[in-house]
Design a protein around this motif. Structure first.
Motif, PDB file in Angstrom:
ATOM      1  N   ARG A 199       0.921  -1.182  -0.066  1.00 43.36           N
ATOM      2  CA  ARG A 199       0.087   0.031   0.133  1.00 43.36           C
ATOM      3  C   ARG A 199       0.751   1.271   0.121  1.00 43.36           C
ATOM      4  NH1 ARG A 199      -5.104   1.592   2.005  1.00 43.36           N
ATOM      5  NH2 ARG A 199      -5.477   3.457   1.427  1.00 43.36           N
ATOM      6  N   VAL A 200       0.580   1.926  -0.939  1.00 38.28           N
ATOM      7  CA  VAL A 200       1.409   3.346  -1.171  1.00 38.28           C
ATOM      8  C   VAL A 200       0.580   4.538  -1.643  1.00 38.28           C
ATOM      9  CG1 VAL A 200       3.616   4.372  -2.158  1.00 38.28           C
ATOM     10  CG2 VAL A 200       3.698   2.055  -1.604  1.00 38.28           C
ATOM     11  N   ALA A 201       0.684   5.701  -1.060  1.00 40.76           N
ATOM     12  CA  ALA A 201      -0.189   6.685  -1.436  1.00 40.76           C
ATOM     13  C   ALA A 201      -1.416   6.419  -2.023  1.00 40.76           C
ATOM     14  CB  ALA A 201       0.981   7.529  -2.815  1.00 40.76           C
ATOM     15  N   ALA A 242       6.848   7.035   1.144  1.00 38.62           N
ATOM     16  CA  ALA A 242       5.657   7.591   1.137  1.00 38.62           C
ATOM     17  C   ALA A 242       4.934   7.649  -0.254  1.00 38.62           C
ATOM     18  CB  ALA A 242       5.842   9.168   1.536  1.00 38.62           C
ATOM     19  N   GLU A 243       5.475   8.020  -1.287  1.00 41.41           N
ATOM     20  CA  GLU A 243       4.661   7.792  -2.645  1.00 41.41           C
ATOM     21  C   GLU A 243       5.660   7.075  -3.682  1.00 41.41           C
ATOM     22  OE1 GLU A 243       3.858  11.717  -3.840  1.00 41.41           O
ATOM     23  OE2 GLU A 243       2.126  11.935  -2.214  1.00 41.41           O
ATOM     24  N   SER A 244       6.298   6.159  -3.409  1.00 40.74           N
ATOM     25  CA  SER A 244       7.067   5.416  -4.261  1.00 40.74           C
ATOM     26  C   SER A 244       7.382   4.039  -3.823  1.00 40.74           C
ATOM     27  CB  SER A 244       8.617   6.218  -4.648  1.00 40.74           C
ATOM     28  OG  SER A 244       9.418   6.250  -3.222  1.00 40.74           O
ATOM     29  N   LEU A 245       8.043   3.105  -4.574  1.00 39.67           N
ATOM     30  CA  LEU A 245       8.308   1.881  -4.361  1.00 39.67           C
ATOM     31  C   LEU A 245       9.685   1.542  -5.114  1.00 39.67           C
ATOM     32  CD1 LEU A 245       7.463  -0.256  -6.661  1.00 39.67           C
ATOM     33  CD2 LEU A 245       5.305   0.171  -5.750  1.00 39.67           C
ATOM     34  N   THR A 246      10.079   0.518  -4.433  1.00 36.49           N
ATOM     35  CA  THR A 246      11.459  -0.055  -5.276  1.00 36.49           C
ATOM     36  C   THR A 246      11.348  -1.574  -5.361  1.00 36.49           C
ATOM     37  OG1 THR A 246      12.738   1.869  -4.628  1.00 36.49           O
ATOM     38  CG2 THR A 246      13.970  -0.214  -5.546  1.00 36.49           C
ATOM     39  N   VAL A 257       9.746   3.520  -8.725  1.00 41.81           N
ATOM     40  CA  VAL A 257       8.422   3.758  -9.274  1.00 41.81           C
ATOM     41  C   VAL A 257       7.626   4.921  -8.406  1.00 41.81           C
ATOM     42  CG1 VAL A 257       6.149   2.994 -10.111  1.00 41.81           C
ATOM     43  CG2 VAL A 257       8.185   1.562 -10.167  1.00 41.81           C
ATOM     44  N   ASP A 258       7.254   5.909  -9.187  1.00 42.76           N
ATOM     45  CA  ASP A 258       6.427   6.801  -8.674  1.00 42.76           C
ATOM     46  C   ASP A 258       4.943   6.428  -8.625  1.00 42.76           C
ATOM     47  OD1 ASP A 258       7.647   9.131  -7.370  1.00 42.76           O
ATOM     48  OD2 ASP A 258       7.590  10.338  -9.513  1.00 42.76           O
ATOM     49  N   THR A 263       4.816   5.815 -12.833  1.00 48.54           N
ATOM     50  CA  THR A 263       5.726   6.008 -13.558  1.00 48.54           C
ATOM     51  C   THR A 263       7.101   5.569 -13.019  1.00 48.54           C
ATOM     52  OG1 THR A 263       6.119   8.301 -12.739  1.00 48.54           O
ATOM     53  CG2 THR A 263       4.731   8.039 -14.989  1.00 48.54           C
ATOM     54  N   MET A 264       8.017   4.947 -13.976  1.00 48.70           N
ATOM     55  CA  MET A 264       9.414   4.693 -13.508  1.00 48.70           C
ATOM     56  C   MET A 264      10.317   6.042 -13.407  1.00 48.70           C
ATOM     57  SD  MET A 264      10.477   0.927 -15.227  1.00 48.70           S
ATOM     58  CE  MET A 264       9.971   1.641 -16.856  1.00 48.70           C
ATOM     59  N   ARG A 265      10.609   6.101 -12.231  1.00 48.66           N
ATOM     60  CA  ARG A 265      11.638   7.204 -12.007  1.00 48.66           C
ATOM     61  C   ARG A 265      13.266   6.921 -12.376  1.00 48.66           C
ATOM     62  NH1 ARG A 265      11.094   9.356  -6.193  1.00 48.66           N
ATOM     63  NH2 ARG A 265      12.844  10.603  -7.042  1.00 48.66           N
ATOM     64  N   ARG A 266      13.587   5.850 -11.972  1.00 52.80           N
ATOM     65  CA  ARG A 266      14.930   5.296 -12.322  1.00 52.80           C
ATOM     66  C   ARG A 266      14.966   3.884 -12.263  1.00 52.80           C
ATOM     67  NH1 ARG A 266      16.725   8.140  -8.413  1.00 52.80           N
ATOM     68  NH2 ARG A 266      17.109   9.906  -9.797  1.00 52.80           N
ATOM     69  N   THR A 267      16.053   3.261 -13.208  1.00 51.03           N
ATOM     70  CA  THR A 267      16.395   1.891 -13.315  1.00 51.03           C
ATOM     71  C   THR A 267      17.883   1.735 -12.801  1.00 51.03           C
ATOM     72  OG1 THR A 267      16.623   1.750 -15.518  1.00 51.03           O
ATOM     73  CG2 THR A 267      14.316   1.401 -14.606  1.00 51.03           C
TER      74      THR A 267
END
Length: 400
Positions: A199-201, A242-246, A257-258, A263-267
């Motif tokens: 559960r996120v955001a 808080a608002e993202s996951l890895t 991920v945001d 959306t993917m922020r970084r890989t």
């Protein structure tokens, strides 16, 4: 009768090649003595251990379906005695979770159980309606939030469904009332849910084996967004903020991920083939088939223009489990597939290496490292709990 698991089906070809390639010999002719554990609790196909305030939860028969009997139990941390044990037939248990004095766990019979944490008594059972003997099940760790239990579950209406063909099964993420087990909603997905749910955001996020990540409305189950990752997803932890996951895909790529907009922020490619993932504090520890262990920061990524690793360690043998952060707030424990425990400092340097399993093969010091025998490692209250195909073992890593 035979026992089938998704893990067994995927590994059969690899194990055949390993056995034909010959034996692995480690440290011959002088094997290190085996480090004595506090205790060993024997069984088959153990899921990763779940420490609780009341004891240590262990679940047997992870990903196994068929006619066997398997247990879930609460053990005393110091002695390994069972305070209670509950048995099911026809399939093993998934990865349990605890919330509000209850244990929630899926089974290989396409059911989800609520057990009283103190006694192991079954409070309710949710049945997805599957009639297959092999395949299906609810193997991931349920999410408990907002009075609901969110869990991925697969089943087939054919009694002779092919366990190797996901198209013969219905795969869903379901939301159940935590007190009574009544279905609140069920949303169909493409393949078994293997990452999350988390559960996120104000969004429930879950990934399926085919690499599709989805964000669900927690009230209705409607899919808010979805996108495909380049690698598949297996049953490994998802790290949240808080608002993202890895998370880490099967090909060893870490993905940040945001969640609000999906959306993917970084890989970052961490290892070529991932074998285990663990989170401790603000660090993601990724172990690989090659023996590489990488410590990767997960928060706060907004301040980073790149995504550098904190450190990298080479265990030399395929990694089976990594545990961090719960003994004295420092250090990392790595268990490899030859049965050795590596004690690491906070900056990834080796502080010790001992053997924690008995030899299983003639002229061997431990296990054959190309086998997948270690299924997880967790630290809690000064103890390392190692789960394997054959036992759960408690080890004092401070003395190792």
């Amino acid at each position: 009768m035979p026992e089938w698991s998704r893990r067994t089906l995927l590994r059969t070809g690899a194990l055949t090649g390993v056995l034909g390639a010959g034996w692995y010999v480690a440290e011959r002719p002088h094997c290190r003595p085996v480090f004595d554990p506090y205790w060993t609790f024997r069984g088959h196909h153990w899921a990763p251990v779940v420490p609780t305030d009341e004891g240590v939860l262990v679940a047997e028969g992870h990903t196994v379906t068929g006619a066997s009997r398997f247990r879930i139990g609460l053990l005393t941390p110091g002695g390994g005695q069972a305070r209670w044990a509950t048995v099911v037939e026809g399939g093993g248990f998934g990865h349990p979770t605890v919330g509000g004095g209850a244990v929630y766990v899926g089974t290989g019979r396409d059911t989800v159980l609520s057990l009283d944490l103190q006694t192991g008594r079954v409070e309710w059972t949710y049945d997805a309606g599957g009639v297959e003997e092999y395949g299906g099940g609810a193997w991931g760790r349920p999410l408990v939030a907002d009075g609901r239990v969110y869990v991925g579950i697969s089943h087939s209406e054919s009694p002779n469904a092919d366990p190797g063909d996901p198209d013969e099964f219905t795969h869903r993420l379901v939301a159940l009332d935590a007190r009574e087990g009544i279905e609140q909603w069920a949303t169909e997905v493409t393949t078994p849910v293997s990452a999350g749910p988390v559960r996120v955001a104000d969004t429930v996020v879950a990934g399926s084996e085919d690499g599709i990540l989805r964000g669900f409305d927690p009230e209705t189950g409607d899919v808010r967004w979805e996108f495909s990752l380049s690698g598949g997803l297996s049953y490994r932890p998802v790290v949240t903020s808080a608002e993202s996951l890895t998370l880490v895909t099967d090909d060893g790529t870490a993905v940040h991920v945001d969640v609000p907009d999906g959306t993917m922020r970084r890989t970052k490619e961490v290892v070529r083939e991932v074998s285990t993932v663990t989170c401790g504090d603000d660090t993601l520890y990724v172990g690989g088939e090659s023996g590489r262990v990488v410590a990767l920061p997960v928060t706060p990524l907004s301040d980073l223009t790149t995504w550098p690793a904190r450190w990298t360690y080479d265990a030399g043998v395929r990694v089976g489990g990594v545990a961090a952060g719960e003994i004295d707030g420092s250090g990392v424990s790595v268990v490899d597939q030859s049965g050795h425990l590596h004690r690491l400092t906070d900056d990834g340097r080796r502080a010790g290496r001992v053997r924690v399993v008995d030899p299983q093969y003639e002229n061997q010091c431990g296990w054959v490292p190309d086998h997948h025998l270690v299924t997880g490692a967790v630290r809690s209250r000064g103890t390392l709990f190692v789960s394997s195909e054959w036992w759960v073992r408690a080890v004092d890593t401070d003395g190792a």
